[in-house]
Design an enzyme around this catalytic site. Structure first.
Site, PDB file in Angstrom:
ATOM      1  N   SER A  80      -3.947  -0.663  -9.651  1.00 19.05           N
ATOM      2  CA  SER A  80      -4.500  -1.345  -8.589  1.00 19.05           C
ATOM      3  C   SER A  80      -4.187  -3.192  -8.136  1.00 19.05           C
ATOM      4  O   SER A  80      -3.907  -3.636  -9.516  1.00 19.05           O
ATOM      5  CB  SER A  80      -5.459  -0.549  -7.907  1.00 19.05           C
TER       6      SER A  80
ATOM      7  N   ASP B 156       2.719   5.739  -0.973  1.00 20.65           N
ATOM      8  CA  ASP B 156       1.625   5.305  -1.253  1.00 20.65           C
ATOM      9  C   ASP B 156       1.090   4.237  -0.323  1.00 20.65           C
ATOM     10  O   ASP B 156       1.323   3.663   0.089  1.00 20.65           O
ATOM     11  CB  ASP B 156       1.739   4.708  -2.442  1.00 20.65           C
TER      12      ASP B 156
ATOM     13  N   HIS C 189      -2.607   6.789  -4.275  1.00 21.70           N
ATOM     14  CA  HIS C 189      -2.334   5.814  -4.633  1.00 21.70           C
ATOM     15  C   HIS C 189      -3.182   6.014  -6.154  1.00 21.70           C
ATOM     16  O   HIS C 189      -3.092   4.863  -7.096  1.00 21.70           O
ATOM     17  CB  HIS C 189      -3.583   4.973  -4.212  1.00 21.70           C
TER      18      HIS C 189
END
Length: 267
Positions: A94, A216, A244
């Protein structure tokens, strides 16, 4: 203050090359426990907590330094100077994918590959660019955080994890969000969700694997495709997974894809 204490650095493995694992927003290094140990058989592995997260030294949190992701990228390079041996493979989740990207631009000679798990260079839609959120969406998200951080964490973390049928993972991410210092988390959220690193993409030439989930909430497929078009030497692989955090909800498939990428890149 030592780098080890500041970032709660842990080292394992004895390989001649290094893999370094960096977690995403609201998480800590324990989230890599399903993935990192297998690589410790061949690599020296480094895991750490971003300052302000996990068991990092919260007294080191500086709003000016960490007002952009560049401050975290500088920390990453200091960690490599202190603990890495040989060529480095960076694995980020991320927001840490952009931290790693910035580090590869600052010191490309340190890296041989980068693995981006659920990356996004910009979360806000802009013209033809689809980031997944309108500016109004992000503004509302940040306002809700300010008003009730724990409530925000409890409602959003399960949706971010996805992973239908895995309530224990949803609960774990919720607990992780809630353990964070609320004031630091709010600041980090602004830095994360308002950042725009699209212009940086062409400047990172280190071979990259973009590991994208098929469903996602945070980083939709369009973001992965955009990255692949604008990031030199990149490979896009889509995992059939809801959520995610594929390194937690689909670690076997994630590991298989990373192994294949490294076999092609490091030969």
């Amino acid at each position: 203050m030592s780098v080890q204490i500041r970032n709660n650095v842990h080292v394992a493995g004895n390989g001649s090359a290094t893999m370094v694992f960096a977690h995403g927003f609201g998480c800590d290094q324990t989230m890599w426990r399903f993935l990192a140990p297998a690589f410790a058989e061949r690599f020296r592995t480094i895991s750490f907590d971003l300052v302000g997260s996990g068991r990092s030294d919260l007294s080191a949190y500086d709003r000016d330094k960490y007002g952009t992701l560049h401050g975290y990228a500088d920390d990453l390079l200091e960690i490599l100077d202190a603990f890495a041996t040989g060529p480095v493979v960076f694995v980020g989740h991320s927001v840490s994918t952009m931290i790693g990207l910035l580090a590869t631009i600052k010191a490309p000679e340190r890296f041989v590959a980068q693995v981006m798990v659920g990356p996004s260079p910009c979360y806000i839609n802009d013209g033809d660019y689809v980031g997944g959120f309108s500016r109004e969406d992000i503004g509302e998200l940040l306002e809700t955080m300010d008003a009730n951080y724990l409530g925000w964490s409890s409602s959003l973390a399960p949706a971010i994890m996805g992973a239908p049928g895995r309530p224990e993972l949803r609960a774990e991410l919720t607990d992780s969000f809630c353990r964070n210092d609320p004031e630091i988390a709010k600041h980090f959220a602004r830095v994360t969700f308002l950042s725009d690193h699209r212009a940086d993409l062409p400047h990172s030439t280190v071979p990259a694997l973009i590991l994208q989930c098929s469903d996602d909430l945070v980083a939709p497929l369009e973001v992965g495709r955009y990255l692949h078009r604008h990031l030199p030497n990149s490979t896009l692989h889509v995992i059939d997974n809801v959520g995610h955090c594929p390194h937690m909800s689909a670690p076997t498939e994630s590991s298989r894809v990373i192994e294949g990428f490294l076999a092609r890149t490091l030969r």
